[in-house]
Design an enzyme around this catalytic site. Structure first.
Site, short mmCIF file in Angstrom:
data_model
loop_
_atom_site.label_atom_id
_atom_site.label_comp_id
_atom_site.label_asym_id
_atom_site.label_seq_id
_atom_site.Cartn_x
_atom_site.Cartn_y
_atom_site.Cartn_z
N ASP A 62 0.85 -1.20 0.00
CA ASP A 62 0.00 0.00 0.00
C ASP A 62 0.88 1.25 0.00
O ASP A 62 2.06 1.19 0.35
CB ASP A 62 -0.98 0.02 1.19
N GLU A 75 0.00 -1.01 5.90
CA GLU A 75 1.09 -0.45 6.72
C GLU A 75 0.91 1.04 6.91
O GLU A 75 1.15 1.57 7.99
CB GLU A 75 2.44 -0.77 6.06
N1 BES Z 1 8.74 3.29 5.39
C1 BES Z 1 8.07 3.86 6.49
C2 BES Z 1 8.76 3.65 7.82
C3 BES Z 1 10.04 4.42 8.00
C4 BES Z 1 10.10 5.76 7.70
C5 BES Z 1 11.12 3.78 8.54
C6 BES Z 1 11.27 6.46 7.91
C7 BES Z 1 12.28 4.48 8.77
C8 BES Z 1 12.35 5.82 8.44
C9 BES Z 1 6.67 3.31 6.61
O1 BES Z 1 6.07 3.02 5.40
C10 BES Z 1 5.81 4.35 7.27
O2 BES Z 1 5.68 5.42 6.76
N2 BES Z 1 5.24 4.03 8.42
C11 BES Z 1 4.30 4.86 9.09
C12 BES Z 1 3.65 4.01 10.12
C13 BES Z 1 2.44 4.61 10.75
C14 BES Z 1 1.36 4.85 9.77
C15 BES Z 1 1.96 3.72 11.87
C16 BES Z 1 4.98 6.06 9.72
O3 BES Z 1 6.11 5.97 10.21
O4 BES Z 1 4.37 7.14 9.69
ZN ZN Z 2 5.41 5.03 4.61
#
Ligand code: BES
Ligand code: ZN
Length: 457
Positions: free
Chosen positions: A88, A153
């Site tokens: 997604d 996610e």
């Molecule tokens: N790829 C990111 C996670 C990430 C971002 C890891 C920057 C390390 C550095 C992931 O897809 C993401 O954006 N996760 C969300 C999770 C939330 C919706 C619970 C986030 O971090 O905002």
């Molecule tokens: Zn993300």
């Protein structure tokens, strides 16, 4: 191994055209209008896993968007990798700031631009191609592999914890691999050993049943836009410290060695500031920028809405005001505890002149792991072989909610091997992925499977 690497080098154009097809599917999990696209993307992912030679490919219902599962389990005695990623993507607004359309992938100056390019389709596709190269060229993988790709996610992995608990025995493995984070910097590959958690809310304030003429009624009733500003202003002090009572109680203090390790990283604060276009950096007093982003919790306003925001002027007292706010959490803060103390404090600081509705949208636990397991060493060797430089060890400020579940429910360590770059505009207009890192990432992934395959399962 040579034929595998040669195969990867000669497949570059084919990879880009297949990735372009994948990136064309607007699998935006946050927007109900895109449910069919998300479903189509799950099917595309499953078809691709079949095409690359994986087995037992299936879509597993979760009560939300399906999990795509596949495996290859013919390496007796070798470890089993549980690969996780997400198909997604985030919404694309503001659309007018994209140089090329978000779902028409475009290559410019060695970067592929599209929503999902780095977060996370490009990075999961890199592993699909690494698996394909191994299977097509050698007929086998050096490890056993189980893959799960989720479609929620970006909205907090709503149904994934339940999925992992329900499929605990099928998901048994030795190590989790995820490529969904940036490397430390251009030319500086990294292995990430910590992520922040999250607790996300919507706040709705209502003053009156309808908008009012601000001349006729201004002064007689509270203005929810103004009340919202006052309420939010009480969440943080001017030194950047969150004012919710108890907020810092469970924060694990930074160790001196860790602070020293952060300080040794090749980080140029001036460059960071100018890249961001910020007049000044700002954060909690007494902490460096990397400490603030990786190891300290924050309170952020993610969005605000109230009253008249069109061109020109309109004299009105808005009936309602809304804010989206979230807190990034660090070990050992618990999202549920933080949610409770936040709500209690919010109710206390909101005056009775407005009604308050607070909705918890999602959350995820913070995560941090030890670096002394053999998988970390194996990954270090693979990254050095693929990128020509040993990785640095870093933490990250973002969240991947399921990582702590893998640890708690399956007892598994996770390797966060990301090949994105910090300036690749994840969640923003003009998201992109560097094609050099993408190709090196495919090569490094084959080395990673090989290095892990040398360990016993
Ligand atoms: N790829 C990111 C996670 C990430 C971002 C890891 C920057 C390390 C550095 C992931 O897809 C993401 O954006 N996760 C969300 C999770 C939330 C919706 C619970 C986030 O971090 O905002
Ligand atoms: Zn993300």
């Amino acid at each position: 191994m040579h034929t595998v690497i040669d195969f990867i080098h000669t497949s570059r154009d084919r990879y880009i055209s297949a990735l372009t097809e994948y990136l064309a599917i607007p699998s935006i999990s946050a927007l109900p209008d895109h449910v069919d696209d998300v479903a189509r993307c799950a099917r595309w992912t499953a078809d691709e896993l079949g095409r690359v030679g994986l087995e037992n490919v299936r879509l597993i219902e979760t009560g939300g968007n399906p999990v795509v599962y596949a495996d290859w389990l013919h390496a007796p005695g070798a470890p089993t990798i549980l690969f996780y990623g997400h198909y997604d993507v985030q919404p694309v607004d503001p659309l007018d700031q994209w140089t090329s359309p978000p779902f028409e992938a475009t290559v410019r100056a060695g970067e592929i631009y599209a929503r999902g390019a780095v977060d996370d389709k490009g990075q999961i596709f890199m592993h699909f191609k690494a698996v394909e190269a191994c299977l097509k060229q050698t007929g086998r993988l050096p490890v056993n592999m189980k893959l799960i790709l989720e479609g929620e996610e970006e909205i907090g992995s709503t149904h994934l914890d339940g999925f992992v608990r329900d499929h605990q025995s099928e998901l048994a493995a030795n190590v989790v691999i995820i490529s969904d984070s940036p490397m430390f910097d251009r030319g500086v590959p990294s292995l990430c050993y910590g992520l922040r958690g999250l607790s996300y809310f919507q706040i709705d304030l209502r003053g009156t049943t309808s908008d009012l003429h601000s001349g006729s009624f201004g002064g007689a009733v509270a203005n929810p836009g103004f009340v919202l500003a006052q309420v939010l202003a009480q969440m943080k002090d001017r030194a950047g410290r969150v004012k919710i009572p108890g907020f810092y109680d469970d924060v694990r203090p930074l160790l001196d060695e860790e602070r020293e390790a952060f300080a040794r990283l090749p980080f140029n604060e001036q460059q960071y500031r100018t890249d961001l276009g910020a007049p000044r950096l700002f954060g909690e007093r007494d902490y460096t920028t990397l400490e603030r982003v990786w190891a300290r919790p924050t309170f952020e306003v993610n969005g605000l809405l109230s009253g008249f925001t069109g061109d020109g002027a309109k004299t009105v007292i808005p009936a309602v005001a809304m804010a989206k706010v979230s807190m990034r959490l660090v070990p050992d803060q618990e999202p549920d505890t933080i949610a409770e103390i936040f709500e209690t404090y919010l109710r206390k600081v909101t005056p009775k002149t407005v009604t308050l509705d607070v909705t918890r949208l999602h959350g995820g636990k913070p995560w941090m792991t030890e670096l002394d397991n053999p998988f970390v060493q194996a990954a270090g060797r693979a990254i050095e072989r693929g990128f020509g430089r040993a990785p640095v060890f870093n933490r990250e400020g973002g969240s991947i909610p399921v990582v702590s579940t893998f640890q708690e429910v399956l007892g598994l360590p996770t390797l966060l091997f990301g090949v994105g770059l910090p300036d690749e505009n994840a969640h923003a207009p003009n998201e992109k992925l560097n094609l050099g890192n993408f190709l090196n990432g495919i090569i490094a992934s084959t080395f990673l499977y090989e290095e892990i395959g040398k360990l016993t399962g």
